[in-house]
Design a protein around this motif. Structure first.
Motif, PDB file in Angstrom:
ATOM      1  N   ARG A 111       0.863  -1.180   0.000  1.00  0.00           N
ATOM      2  CA  ARG A 111       0.000   0.000   0.000  1.00  0.00           C
ATOM      3  C   ARG A 111       0.899   1.229   0.000  1.00  0.00           C
ATOM      4  O   ARG A 111       1.919   1.253   0.683  1.00  0.00           O
ATOM      5  N   THR A 112       0.522   2.239  -0.760  1.00  0.00           N
ATOM      6  CA  THR A 112       1.245   3.500  -0.756  1.00  0.00           C
ATOM      7  C   THR A 112       0.519   4.452   0.190  1.00  0.00           C
ATOM      8  O   THR A 112      -0.678   4.685   0.043  1.00  0.00           O
ATOM      9  N   LEU A 113       1.263   4.963   1.169  1.00  0.00           N
ATOM     10  CA  LEU A 113       0.680   5.848   2.168  1.00  0.00           C
ATOM     11  C   LEU A 113       1.217   7.264   2.039  1.00  0.00           C
ATOM     12  O   LEU A 113       2.383   7.461   1.690  1.00  0.00           O
ATOM     13  N   ASP A 114       0.380   8.217   2.354  1.00  0.00           N
ATOM     14  CA  ASP A 114       0.778   9.614   2.430  1.00  0.00           C
ATOM     15  C   ASP A 114       0.944   9.950   3.907  1.00  0.00           C
ATOM     16  O   ASP A 114      -0.033  10.053   4.648  1.00  0.00           O
ATOM     17  N   LEU A 115       2.190  10.094   4.342  1.00  0.00           N
ATOM     18  CA  LEU A 115       2.490  10.392   5.737  1.00  0.00           C
ATOM     19  C   LEU A 115       2.889  11.846   5.927  1.00  0.00           C
ATOM     20  O   LEU A 115       3.442  12.220   6.963  1.00  0.00           O
ATOM     21  N   SER A 116       2.601  12.677   4.934  1.00  0.00           N
ATOM     22  CA  SER A 116       3.057  14.074   4.965  1.00  0.00           C
ATOM     23  C   SER A 116       2.378  14.913   6.042  1.00  0.00           C
ATOM     24  O   SER A 116       2.862  15.994   6.372  1.00  0.00           O
ATOM     25  N   GLU A 117       1.276  14.438   6.602  1.00  0.00           N
ATOM     26  CA  GLU A 117       0.599  15.182   7.666  1.00  0.00           C
ATOM     27  C   GLU A 117       1.261  14.984   9.030  1.00  0.00           C
ATOM     28  O   GLU A 117       0.881  15.629  10.003  1.00  0.00           O
ATOM     29  N   HIS A 118       2.236  14.112   9.107  1.00  0.00           N
ATOM     30  CA  HIS A 118       2.927  13.834  10.372  1.00  0.00           C
ATOM     31  C   HIS A 118       4.153  14.742  10.459  1.00  0.00           C
ATOM     32  O   HIS A 118       5.220  14.413   9.940  1.00  0.00           O
ATOM     33  N   SER A 119       3.993  15.883  11.103  1.00  0.00           N
ATOM     34  CA  SER A 119       5.046  16.901  11.107  1.00  0.00           C
ATOM     35  C   SER A 119       6.348  16.424  11.742  1.00  0.00           C
ATOM     36  O   SER A 119       7.434  16.778  11.272  1.00  0.00           O
ATOM     37  N   ALA A 120       6.265  15.619  12.793  1.00  0.00           N
ATOM     38  CA  ALA A 120       7.496  15.119  13.425  1.00  0.00           C
ATOM     39  C   ALA A 120       8.287  14.258  12.446  1.00  0.00           C
ATOM     40  O   ALA A 120       9.516  14.337  12.382  1.00  0.00           O
TER      41      ALA A 120
END
Length: 132
Positions: free
Chosen positions: A88-97
């Motif tokens: 699965r391709t995930l977008d983790l860009s909302e995780h600022s840390a």
């Protein structure tokens, strides 16, 4: 952010000592980033998959994107492989840390990161696997 009193007055240090202090601080930050990044990746993956029943994560791979000032790890297209072989391709860009930690990591390794580089995370391993 709280201000921490410095143990010395930096204006009183000679240039050479100040440069050595800067290098030592940069090395310490690099070591801390390397130690913390696997946990930061796991936290982002876990948070992103919290509401979804998925098999166990085997591998998460970050590739690079070229920007005006060099290559950086893509946190918006992380390829995750599960123990059943699915991906699965995930977008983790909302995780600022995670974003901040990946930017720091890329800046410390900018001389070796290119368009074919990848950064791999496997749960249970103490470090990330970097491939140039």
């Amino acid at each position: 952010m709280a201000t921490i009193p410095l143990p010395v007055d930096l204006t009183q240090l000679p240039d050479k000592a100040l440069q050595e202090l800067r290098r030592a601080a940069a090395d310490e930050l690099k070591d801390r980033n390397a130690a913390a990044l696997p946990g930061t990746v796991l936290n982002a993956l876990t948070a992103d998959l919290l509401d979804v029943e998925v098999p166990r994560i085997v591998l998460a791979e970050f590739t690079t994107a070229q920007h005006e000032n060099g290559y950086y790890w893509c946190d918006f297209a992380v390829e995750v492989t599960f123990d059943d072989g699915s991906t699965r391709t995930l977008d983790l860009s909302e995780h600022s840390a995670l974003d901040e930690a990946l930017v720091d990591h890329a800046s410390w390794h900018e001389a070796t990161i290119n368009g074919g580089s990848s950064l791999r995370f496997a749960p249970g391993l103490p470090a990330l696997i970097y491939k140039s």
